[in-house]
Structure formats: C-alpha cells, structure tokens
Design a protein around this motif. Sequence first.
Motif, PDB file in Angstrom:
ATOM      1  N   PHE A  75       0.843  -1.210   0.000  1.00 52.05           N
ATOM      2  CA  PHE A  75       0.000   0.000   0.000  1.00 52.05           C
ATOM      3  C   PHE A  75       0.873   1.252   0.000  1.00 52.05           C
ATOM      4  N   GLY A  76       2.079   1.105  -0.574  1.00 57.06           N
ATOM      5  CA  GLY A  76       2.996   2.240  -0.674  1.00 57.06           C
ATOM      6  C   GLY A  76       2.452   3.339  -1.578  1.00 57.06           C
ATOM      7  N   ASN A  77       1.445   3.031  -2.374  1.00 59.52           N
ATOM      8  CA  ASN A  77       0.837   4.046  -3.260  1.00 59.52           C
ATOM      9  C   ASN A  77      -0.165   4.943  -2.525  1.00 59.52           C
ATOM     10  N   ILE A  78      -0.409   4.632  -1.234  1.00 55.46           N
ATOM     11  CA  ILE A  78      -1.426   5.387  -0.488  1.00 55.46           C
ATOM     12  C   ILE A  78      -0.773   6.037   0.730  1.00 55.46           C
ATOM     13  N   ASP A  79      -1.047   7.304   0.950  1.00 55.65           N
ATOM     14  CA  ASP A  79      -0.548   7.970   2.154  1.00 55.65           C
ATOM     15  C   ASP A  79      -1.493   7.609   3.315  1.00 55.65           C
ATOM     16  N   LEU A  80      -1.038   6.666   4.131  1.00 55.84           N
ATOM     17  CA  LEU A  80      -1.901   6.134   5.203  1.00 55.84           C
ATOM     18  C   LEU A  80      -2.259   7.207   6.232  1.00 55.84           C
ATOM     19  N   GLU A  81      -1.285   8.058   6.532  1.00 64.04           N
ATOM     20  CA  GLU A  81      -1.516   9.100   7.538  1.00 64.04           C
ATOM     21  C   GLU A  81      -2.589  10.076   7.063  1.00 64.04           C
ATOM     22  N   ALA A  82      -2.447  10.473   5.781  1.00 62.08           N
ATOM     23  CA  ALA A  82      -3.412  11.428   5.209  1.00 62.08           C
ATOM     24  C   ALA A  82      -4.811  10.812   5.243  1.00 62.08           C
ATOM     25  N   ALA A  83      -4.892   9.519   4.947  1.00 63.84           N
ATOM     26  CA  ALA A  83      -6.202   8.852   4.958  1.00 63.84           C
ATOM     27  C   ALA A  83      -6.750   8.809   6.389  1.00 63.84           C
ATOM     28  N   LYS A  84      -5.878   8.522   7.331  1.00 64.00           N
ATOM     29  CA  LYS A  84      -6.308   8.431   8.727  1.00 64.00           C
ATOM     30  C   LYS A  84      -6.851   9.785   9.204  1.00 64.00           C
ATOM     31  N   LYS A  85      -6.148  10.851   8.822  1.00 66.24           N
ATOM     32  CA  LYS A  85      -6.585  12.199   9.212  1.00 66.24           C
ATOM     33  C   LYS A  85      -7.987  12.488   8.697  1.00 66.24           C
ATOM     34  N   ARG A  86      -8.265  11.964   7.503  1.00 67.17           N
ATOM     35  CA  ARG A  86      -9.587  12.186   6.911  1.00 67.17           C
ATOM     36  C   ARG A  86     -10.598  11.125   7.387  1.00 67.17           C
ATOM     37  N   ASP A  87     -10.149  10.251   8.269  1.00 67.83           N
ATOM     38  CA  ASP A  87     -10.986   9.159   8.761  1.00 67.83           C
ATOM     39  C   ASP A  87     -11.427   8.215   7.637  1.00 67.83           C
ATOM     40  N   ILE A  88     -10.490   7.978   6.732  1.00 65.44           N
ATOM     41  CA  ILE A  88     -10.750   7.019   5.644  1.00 65.44           C
ATOM     42  C   ILE A  88      -9.970   5.746   5.966  1.00 65.44           C
ATOM     43  N   ALA A  89     -10.673   4.613   5.979  1.00 58.90           N
ATOM     44  CA  ALA A  89      -9.994   3.336   6.245  1.00 58.90           C
ATOM     45  C   ALA A  89      -9.271   2.893   4.971  1.00 58.90           C
ATOM     46  N   VAL A  90      -8.091   2.304   5.147  1.00 57.73           N
ATOM     47  CA  VAL A  90      -7.357   1.740   4.007  1.00 57.73           C
ATOM     48  C   VAL A  90      -7.194   0.244   4.271  1.00 57.73           C
ATOM     49  N   THR A  91      -7.514  -0.571   3.264  1.00 53.12           N
ATOM     50  CA  THR A  91      -7.370  -2.028   3.429  1.00 53.12           C
ATOM     51  C   THR A  91      -6.511  -2.594   2.300  1.00 53.12           C
ATOM     52  N   ASN A  92      -5.966  -3.791   2.522  1.00 57.23           N
ATOM     53  CA  ASN A  92      -5.152  -4.448   1.487  1.00 57.23           C
ATOM     54  C   ASN A  92      -5.596  -5.912   1.326  1.00 57.23           C
ATOM     55  N   THR A  93      -4.864  -6.661   0.500  1.00 59.94           N
ATOM     56  CA  THR A  93      -5.278  -8.051   0.213  1.00 59.94           C
ATOM     57  C   THR A  93      -4.147  -9.033   0.555  1.00 59.94           C
ATOM     58  N   PRO A  94      -3.879  -9.230   1.845  1.00 60.20           N
ATOM     59  CA  PRO A  94      -2.778 -10.134   2.199  1.00 60.20           C
ATOM     60  C   PRO A  94      -3.150 -11.608   2.000  1.00 60.20           C
ATOM     61  N   GLU A  95      -2.186 -12.451   2.132  1.00 55.73           N
ATOM     62  CA  GLU A  95      -2.299 -13.921   2.134  1.00 55.73           C
ATOM     63  C   GLU A  95      -2.644 -14.531   0.786  1.00 55.73           C
ATOM     64  N   VAL A  96      -3.717 -14.023   0.136  1.00 50.98           N
ATOM     65  CA  VAL A  96      -4.161 -14.685  -1.100  1.00 50.98           C
ATOM     66  C   VAL A  96      -3.100 -14.643  -2.206  1.00 50.98           C
TER      67      VAL A  96
END
Length: 317
Positions: A78-99
Amino acid sequence: MKKILITRRLLRSCEEKAEKTFKANLNLNDELYSQKKLIELSEGCDGLLSSLTDKLDTETISKLPESIKIISNFAVGFGNIDLEAAKKRDIAVTNTPEVLTDATAEIGVLLILGACRRASEGIASAREGGWKWSADYLIGKQLTGARLGILGMGRIGQKIAKIAKSLGMVIHYHNRSKLSGDKEQGAIYHNNLKDLLSVSDVLSICCPASKETVDMINKDTIEYLPKGAVVTNVARGDIVDDEAMIDALERRKIYAVGLDVYKNEPNLNPGYLKHKSAFILPHLGSATKDTRTAMANLAIDNIDEFFNTGNCKNKVN
Ligand code: GLV
C-alpha cells in the motif's frame, strides 16, 4: 446500496461480484485515471477500490469527497497510499494479504533462478539461434549450497525460504523481530541489515515499502554484500537505488539482478538494459488467474465488511 468507484479493470467475474454487492462504477477501458479525474469520479461514492497504479498521495486524499470512507487497495502493498493522510480524513485503508503469497513467492524464486542461471542471456541466444554449446557456455551460479538472504521474512519471504531450502539453499534473514522456530524453519536470523547482507550470496528483497525502506539497498549497503552477489527484488522498486545497483553491475560487484519491480514502473532505468545479467519482469508477482481473482474478491469483501461492521480485519491504518 453503497456506491463504489473501481479505478481499474478487474477480471470479469470479479466485476460481476462487485456489481452484485455495490452500485459499482467500473473502468471498462482500463484507463489510468489522472489524480484529477479520480477525484472527479469519486464524487458521490462511498468507497474506492484502488490499484497499485493509483497514486493516492496527501494532496489527492485531501481532495476526495467527504463521502469516501474506505480505500480498498487491490494489492498487498500500500505504498501508493498515504496512510496518515487517509487516517486524518478518517478514511480506512485495506489491502489483500495472504491470497497472493504463493503466486508472488513463485515469481520471487523465478527471479533467483533467472538471475543466477543467466536466463535473460539464454533466452536471447536461443531466439537468435547459432549459439554454440561448449563446456563453459553461459555458466551461471548454482543455487545448491548458496546462501540466500531474505530481507523481510513475512509471508512471502517465508514461502520463498521454504522453496529455496528445497533447492538446497542455506537461508538467512533479517526482519524487525526474530520469528518463532516453526516459522523460521531453520533459517538463521540477523538482527541488522549489514550482517544479513554480508552473508547473502543471493539476496531476495521481500520487505514492504515504507518511508524507512526507500533506497535501503544503496551505494553504501551494496558494499556489505559479498563480491559477485545476486540481488533480486519481488517487493517494491523504491527499496533499491537503481543508479547504485547499475554501477555495482558495471563494477562486477554484483553478478546479476532479478527484478520484478523497479522505480518509476513501467519505465525501466535504461542503465539496466546494458547488462545482459539483468533478468527483469514487468511486475508479475500476483499475476495468475486464481490469485488475481482471490485478490479482487477480497478487495470487494473488505469494503463489504467495513460497511457492515464499521471495521475490517485487513485495515492497515
Ligand atoms: C503487488 O505488487 C501487490 O502488492 O499486491
């Protein structure tokens, strides 16, 4: 029904699932949306199903409509997404592990084999014809008995270790913490990068991209590797300083590289093209039908879980 923007094409069966689950806005031409267009198309949507080709940086996230509550990334990284910026906006970010662990580890092993056994040169010669067998023709590096250093012993690193061990390689690794014995499977832990690199005849980069790992393999750290080491990367291009790696190939400090990822994809640093020992693939890690289907279905399920429960087990921020 929640409204979702799906930024890239998915396999058709997955698009059908998305259409059954949400009011899904598909990208039937598989256009690579500019940040401006992505923001415009997000208007009125509750969530995004993004791909690793979408650059969701601070500015883009700050301009997304208030209605967006989740960004479900169709990737484990998820290096293409600024996690902090999303968190500040209260936007959840999810990924697709394991599969995608198995498919990506397969490509990780292909990189090791391809780089060590001079597959690029072999393929070019076979296609060209007229090659002449001789006792020393295209001699490569044998894996049996060689030391494989795994940088980042997560799920993909562990799977590569398992396959490489069956090929007779001796496994070393560096990770933030030492794994339990059952996950380690006899691999030797190094608590710092320098120690790992100094025993890596072959290096397999498997760690996630983050601010801390940008250019982790650089002019200085390359010097810790044994002379004639092989470097492979199945994680993210940002982790390797390409100029330093090309220089190391030129000096024969590095024997060969195997890269499925590199900076500025899809534009490969032309310096690599001068080196026949560079075995390069176009980011194929998860590219099998089963895996891409499972990833897309999981990305859809992540959104569904989030809207049904207010949370998601694959939330990363
Ligand atoms: C592929 O590179 C992924 O992160 O899923």
